[in-house]
Write an enzyme that holds these catalytic residues in place. Structure first.
Site, short mmCIF file in Angstrom:
data_model
loop_
_atom_site.label_atom_id
_atom_site.label_comp_id
_atom_site.label_asym_id
_atom_site.label_seq_id
_atom_site.Cartn_x
_atom_site.Cartn_y
_atom_site.Cartn_z
N LYS A 54 0.84 -1.20 0.00
CA LYS A 54 0.00 0.00 0.00
C LYS A 54 0.88 1.26 0.00
CE LYS A 54 -3.85 -2.33 2.37
NZ LYS A 54 -4.70 -2.34 3.59
N HIS A 160 -1.67 -5.52 1.43
CA HIS A 160 -2.94 -6.23 1.18
C HIS A 160 -2.64 -7.64 0.71
CE1 HIS A 160 -6.88 -7.28 -0.46
NE2 HIS A 160 -6.20 -7.75 -1.50
N1 UDP Z 1 -9.51 -0.79 7.47
C1 UDP Z 1 -9.53 0.38 8.22
N2 UDP Z 1 -10.21 0.39 9.41
C2 UDP Z 1 -10.88 -0.70 9.86
C3 UDP Z 1 -10.86 -1.88 9.10
C4 UDP Z 1 -10.16 -1.88 7.90
O1 UDP Z 1 -8.93 1.38 7.84
O2 UDP Z 1 -11.47 -0.63 10.96
C5 UDP Z 1 -8.76 -0.80 6.20
C6 UDP Z 1 -7.41 -1.49 6.34
O3 UDP Z 1 -6.49 -0.81 5.48
C7 UDP Z 1 -7.70 -2.87 5.81
C8 UDP Z 1 -8.66 -2.54 4.68
O4 UDP Z 1 -9.48 -1.53 5.23
O5 UDP Z 1 -6.53 -3.53 5.39
C9 UDP Z 1 -9.51 -3.69 4.20
O6 UDP Z 1 -10.18 -4.25 5.30
P1 UDP Z 1 -10.34 -5.84 5.43
O7 UDP Z 1 -11.32 -6.09 6.53
O8 UDP Z 1 -10.61 -6.43 4.10
O9 UDP Z 1 -8.90 -6.27 5.98
P2 UDP Z 1 -7.67 -7.03 5.25
O10 UDP Z 1 -8.27 -8.06 4.32
O11 UDP Z 1 -6.85 -5.98 4.52
O12 UDP Z 1 -6.91 -7.66 6.37
MG MG Z 2 -9.75 -7.90 2.88
#
Ligand code: UDP
Ligand code: MG
Length: 195
Positions: A54, A160
């Site tokens: 990212k 990610h």
């Molecule tokens: N995110 C955030 N706040 C939250 C949850 C998620 O800023 O409370 C952001 C974070 O960058 C995360 C992305 O949203 O990586 C995507 O969320 P996801 O639940 O898909 O998590 P990941 O798959 O990236 O672990």
């Molecule tokens: Mg995710």
């Protein structure tokens, strides 16, 4: 082709004279030597996942270290590019999150600079990548994971990785065109995975 042979064959000479188990010796792709493409006898590994460094990871010059972890583990890089993400692409990528309260700040973060996006291939790569990356919130991430080693807060979690086989397939199609993903034989594939 002659140049390729003169470079590659000396590199392989330690293997040619080696007395260890022949099954463990890397097989040289005819394509790499410039000859006709032969049908590989290596297992046809199909599992792929999308990993992205990212904008905070790019700004902090962590790209190399993150790539290194996937290479060291034994995964094969089949696609890689750097780009400035559009809000349109992000909304498709994070289609399940667009109604979340943090979505606007997530868009701001993800469009704040370039990202490096890649496709890795190998045995169990989707699940293994999630473990290597660590949980979404770095506060819960173990040392040794990317997020556990390089980040503090959920809003800046550096990397990610697709969370399922279906998700990986969808995301790879979203970020890459088919011609951008390379099919190539990795010399050590027979060493890192049982045939
Ligand atoms: N995110 C955030 N706040 C939250 C949850 C998620 O800023 O409370 C952001 C974070 O960058 C995360 C992305 O949203 O990586 C995507 O969320 P996801 O639940 O898909 O998590 P990941 O798959 O990236 O672990
Ligand atoms: Mg995710």
């Amino acid at each position: 082709m002659l140049l390729q042979r003169s470079i590659l064959l000396p590199l392989l000479s330690p293997w040619r004279g080696h007395s260890t188990n022949k099954a463990l010796m890397p097989r040289l792709s005819a394509t790499l030597l410039g000859g006709p493409r032969s049908k590989s006898s290596l297992p046809d590994v199909k599992e792929r996942t999308l990993v992205a460094v990212k904008p905070d990871g790019v700004q902090r010059r962590l790209v190399g270290q993150i790539i290194c972890r996937f290479e060291q583990r034994g995964f094969k890089l089949v696609g890689l590019k750097m780009l400035q993400v559009s809000e349109e692409l992000l909304s498709q990528h994070y289609c399940q999150l667009t109604q979340k309260p943090f979505y606007p700040s997530l868009v701001q973060y993800m469009t704040s600079g370039p990202v490096v996006v890649m496709v890795w291939e190998g045995h169990n790569v989707v699940q293994a990548s999630r473990v290597m990356v660590g949980p979404t919130n770095p506060s819960a991430a173990q040392a040794g994971t990317v997020r556990g080693d390089f980040s503090l807060h959920v809003s800046r979690n550096v990397v990610h990785a697709s969370d399922s086989l279906e998700g990986a397939e969808r995301e790879i199609h979203l970020w890459f065109q088919g011609k951008e993903l390379l099919k190539w034989d990795c010399w050590d594939q027979a060493i890192t995975c049982e045939e």
